[in-house]
Scaffold this motif. Structure first.
Motif, PDB file in Angstrom:
ATOM      1  N   ILE A  28       0.731  -1.169  -0.012  1.00 35.67           N
ATOM      2  CA  ILE A  28       0.013   0.046   0.058  1.00 35.67           C
ATOM      3  C   ILE A  28       0.958   1.372  -0.050  1.00 35.67           C
ATOM      4  CG2 ILE A  28      -1.966  -1.117   1.267  1.00 35.67           C
ATOM      5  CD1 ILE A  28      -1.151   0.496   3.926  1.00 35.67           C
ATOM      6  N   ASN A  29       2.198   1.052  -0.164  1.00 36.03           N
ATOM      7  CA  ASN A  29       3.080   2.147  -0.023  1.00 36.03           C
ATOM      8  C   ASN A  29       2.634   3.519  -0.891  1.00 36.03           C
ATOM      9  OD1 ASN A  29       4.511   0.634   1.518  1.00 36.03           O
ATOM     10  ND2 ASN A  29       6.312   0.794   0.644  1.00 36.03           N
ATOM     11  N   SER A  30       2.243   3.192  -2.262  1.00 35.66           N
ATOM     12  CA  SER A  30       2.209   4.202  -3.057  1.00 35.66           C
ATOM     13  C   SER A  30       0.253   4.289  -3.266  1.00 35.66           C
ATOM     14  CB  SER A  30       2.581   3.865  -4.586  1.00 35.66           C
ATOM     15  OG  SER A  30       1.883   2.511  -4.945  1.00 35.66           O
ATOM     16  N   ILE A  31      -0.223   3.945  -2.584  1.00 36.54           N
ATOM     17  CA  ILE A  31      -1.664   3.650  -2.483  1.00 36.54           C
ATOM     18  C   ILE A  31      -2.180   5.002  -1.782  1.00 36.54           C
ATOM     19  CG2 ILE A  31      -4.206   2.809  -2.172  1.00 36.54           C
ATOM     20  CD1 ILE A  31      -2.269   1.421  -4.261  1.00 36.54           C
ATOM     21  N   ASN A  32      -2.928   5.883  -2.767  1.00 34.83           N
ATOM     22  CA  ASN A  32      -3.117   7.389  -2.209  1.00 34.83           C
ATOM     23  C   ASN A  32      -4.443   7.841  -2.648  1.00 34.83           C
ATOM     24  OD1 ASN A  32      -2.541   9.751  -1.105  1.00 34.83           O
ATOM     25  ND2 ASN A  32      -1.206  10.508  -2.988  1.00 34.83           N
ATOM     26  N   PRO A  33      -5.569   7.778  -1.977  1.00 35.21           N
ATOM     27  CA  PRO A  33      -5.525   7.623  -0.347  1.00 35.21           C
ATOM     28  C   PRO A  33      -6.206   5.990  -0.312  1.00 35.21           C
ATOM     29  CG  PRO A  33      -7.433   8.833  -0.885  1.00 35.21           C
ATOM     30  CD  PRO A  33      -6.672   8.566  -2.318  1.00 35.21           C
ATOM     31  N   MET A  34      -5.795   5.617   0.882  1.00 39.28           N
ATOM     32  CA  MET A  34      -6.726   4.530   1.411  1.00 39.28           C
ATOM     33  C   MET A  34      -7.868   4.904   1.861  1.00 39.28           C
ATOM     34  SD  MET A  34      -5.013   1.605   0.696  1.00 39.28           S
ATOM     35  CE  MET A  34      -5.742   0.344   1.779  1.00 39.28           C
ATOM     36  N   ARG A  35      -9.075   4.243   1.732  1.00 44.15           N
ATOM     37  CA  ARG A  35     -10.234   4.815   2.402  1.00 44.15           C
ATOM     38  C   ARG A  35     -11.030   3.896   3.110  1.00 44.15           C
ATOM     39  NH1 ARG A  35     -10.338   6.702  -3.193  1.00 44.15           N
ATOM     40  NH2 ARG A  35     -10.186   8.723  -3.417  1.00 44.15           N
ATOM     41  N   ASN A  96     -11.304   0.358   1.048  1.00 43.61           N
ATOM     42  CA  ASN A  96     -11.397   0.735  -0.408  1.00 43.61           C
ATOM     43  C   ASN A  96      -9.934   1.045  -0.839  1.00 43.61           C
ATOM     44  OD1 ASN A  96     -12.011   3.438  -2.455  1.00 43.61           O
ATOM     45  ND2 ASN A  96     -12.372   1.240  -3.296  1.00 43.61           N
ATOM     46  N   ALA A  97      -9.497   0.778  -2.019  1.00 42.41           N
ATOM     47  CA  ALA A  97      -8.092   1.464  -2.579  1.00 42.41           C
ATOM     48  C   ALA A  97      -8.162   1.022  -4.103  1.00 42.41           C
ATOM     49  CB  ALA A  97      -6.940   0.471  -1.963  1.00 42.41           C
ATOM     50  N   PHE A  98      -7.303   1.998  -4.768  1.00 44.38           N
ATOM     51  CA  PHE A  98      -7.205   2.010  -6.218  1.00 44.38           C
ATOM     52  C   PHE A  98      -5.850   1.530  -6.315  1.00 44.38           C
ATOM     53  CE2 PHE A  98     -10.947   3.867  -8.247  1.00 44.38           C
ATOM     54  CZ  PHE A  98     -11.683   4.457  -7.015  1.00 44.38           C
ATOM     55  N   TYR A  99      -5.709   0.514  -6.916  1.00 41.29           N
ATOM     56  CA  TYR A  99      -4.560   0.172  -7.805  1.00 41.29           C
ATOM     57  C   TYR A  99      -4.338  -0.033  -9.328  1.00 41.29           C
ATOM     58  CZ  TYR A  99      -3.243  -2.172  -3.142  1.00 41.29           C
ATOM     59  OH  TYR A  99      -2.896  -2.409  -1.732  1.00 41.29           O
ATOM     60  N   SER A 100      -3.342   0.441  -9.939  1.00 39.08           N
ATOM     61  CA  SER A 100      -2.895   0.232 -11.111  1.00 39.08           C
ATOM     62  C   SER A 100      -2.755  -1.042 -11.620  1.00 39.08           C
ATOM     63  CB  SER A 100      -1.861   1.128 -11.526  1.00 39.08           C
ATOM     64  OG  SER A 100      -1.925   2.651 -10.921  1.00 39.08           O
ATOM     65  N   ASP A 101      -3.603  -1.210 -12.954  1.00 36.27           N
ATOM     66  CA  ASP A 101      -3.390  -2.695 -13.514  1.00 36.27           C
ATOM     67  C   ASP A 101      -2.196  -2.654 -14.451  1.00 36.27           C
ATOM     68  OD1 ASP A 101      -6.134  -2.361 -15.994  1.00 36.27           O
ATOM     69  OD2 ASP A 101      -4.069  -1.219 -15.775  1.00 36.27           O
ATOM     70  N   TYR A 102      -1.938  -3.667 -15.245  1.00 38.71           N
ATOM     71  CA  TYR A 102      -0.740  -3.595 -16.083  1.00 38.71           C
ATOM     72  C   TYR A 102      -0.504  -2.784 -17.006  1.00 38.71           C
ATOM     73  CZ  TYR A 102      -3.355  -6.213 -19.577  1.00 38.71           C
ATOM     74  OH  TYR A 102      -4.114  -6.526 -20.580  1.00 38.71           O
ATOM     75  N   LEU A 103      -1.812  -1.985 -17.430  1.00 40.05           N
ATOM     76  CA  LEU A 103      -1.839  -1.005 -18.104  1.00 40.05           C
ATOM     77  C   LEU A 103      -1.917   0.316 -17.764  1.00 40.05           C
ATOM     78  CD1 LEU A 103      -4.656  -2.490 -20.594  1.00 40.05           C
ATOM     79  CD2 LEU A 103      -2.126  -2.359 -20.981  1.00 40.05           C
ATOM     80  N   GLY A 104      -1.504   0.329 -16.430  1.00 41.73           N
ATOM     81  CA  GLY A 104      -1.686   1.639 -15.604  1.00 41.73           C
ATOM     82  C   GLY A 104      -3.191   2.176 -15.403  1.00 41.73           C
ATOM     83  N   LYS A 105      -3.978   1.494 -15.772  1.00 39.92           N
ATOM     84  CA  LYS A 105      -5.277   2.005 -15.376  1.00 39.92           C
ATOM     85  C   LYS A 105      -5.688   1.775 -13.958  1.00 39.92           C
ATOM     86  CE  LYS A 105     -10.478   1.098 -16.211  1.00 39.92           C
ATOM     87  NZ  LYS A 105     -10.990   0.179 -17.440  1.00 39.92           N
ATOM     88  N   LYS A 106      -6.524   2.575 -13.368  1.00 38.21           N
ATOM     89  CA  LYS A 106      -6.718   2.591 -11.876  1.00 38.21           C
ATOM     90  C   LYS A 106      -7.887   1.677 -11.659  1.00 38.21           C
ATOM     91  CE  LYS A 106      -3.766   5.351 -10.067  1.00 38.21           C
ATOM     92  NZ  LYS A 106      -2.828   5.167  -8.751  1.00 38.21           N
ATOM     93  N   VAL A 107      -7.885   0.764 -11.026  1.00 31.81           N
ATOM     94  CA  VAL A 107      -8.845  -0.236 -10.490  1.00 31.81           C
ATOM     95  C   VAL A 107      -9.338  -0.026  -9.275  1.00 31.81           C
ATOM     96  CG1 VAL A 107      -9.731  -2.693 -10.716  1.00 31.81           C
ATOM     97  CG2 VAL A 107      -7.967  -1.867 -12.393  1.00 31.81           C
ATOM     98  N   SER A 108     -10.338   0.007  -8.881  1.00 29.55           N
ATOM     99  CA  SER A 108     -11.110   0.123  -7.450  1.00 29.55           C
ATOM    100  C   SER A 108     -11.365  -1.472  -6.804  1.00 29.55           C
ATOM    101  CB  SER A 108     -12.443   0.797  -7.343  1.00 29.55           C
ATOM    102  OG  SER A 108     -12.788   1.024  -6.032  1.00 29.55           O
ATOM    103  N   TYR A 109     -10.801  -1.581  -5.889  1.00 28.25           N
ATOM    104  CA  TYR A 109     -10.971  -2.799  -5.001  1.00 28.25           C
ATOM    105  C   TYR A 109     -11.461  -2.365  -3.753  1.00 28.25           C
ATOM    106  CZ  TYR A 109      -7.869  -5.130  -8.329  1.00 28.25           C
ATOM    107  OH  TYR A 109      -7.184  -5.422  -9.365  1.00 28.25           O
TER     108      TYR A 109
END
Length: 120
Positions: A28-35, A96-109
């Motif tokens: 989660i180091n680069s996850i901005n923000p965590m909610r 809730n957090a948004f991570y980037s997929d392999y294409l750089g697209k933000k995906v909500s988890y």
């Protein structure tokens, strides 16, 4: 894929405290923000608190001064300390957090949620 697993919910009397945890399967180091969000029966999901990677926090007006969000990047975990709980805090709490997929697209988890019930 990312898994977010919440824990720490339960039944507590009004005025009591609970500490929720959200453990992520990836850093989660680069996850901005965590909610943290919550959803009460018959109501829409609402944002409760958020924390940036730099530690800046924001809160819903209804929980300011009572809830504290924090993060431990080494443990890939975000916490929500809830004090002075009120009956109206009863809800399912979600991480809730948004991570980037392999294409750089933000995906909500989202996590599966943890139930918090406050008895009056």
């Amino acid at each position: 894929q990312v898994q977010l697993v919440e824990s720490g919910g339960g039944l507590v009397q009004a005025g009591g405290s609970l500490r929720l945890s959200c453990a992520a399967s990836r850093s989660i180091n680069s996850i901005n923000p965590m909610r943290w969000h919550r959803q009460a029966p018959g109501k829409q999901r609402e944002l409760v608190a958020a924390i940036t990677s730099g530690g800046t926090t924001t809160y819903a007006d209804s929980v300011k001064g009572r809830f504290t969000i924090s993060r431990d990047n080494a443990k890939n975990t975000v916490y929500l300390q809830m004090n002075s709980l009120k009956y109206e805090d009863t809800a399912v709490y979600y991480c809730n957090a948004f991570y980037s997929d392999y294409l750089g697209k933000k995906v909500s988890y989202w996590g599966q949620g943890t139930q918090v019930t406050v008895s009056s």
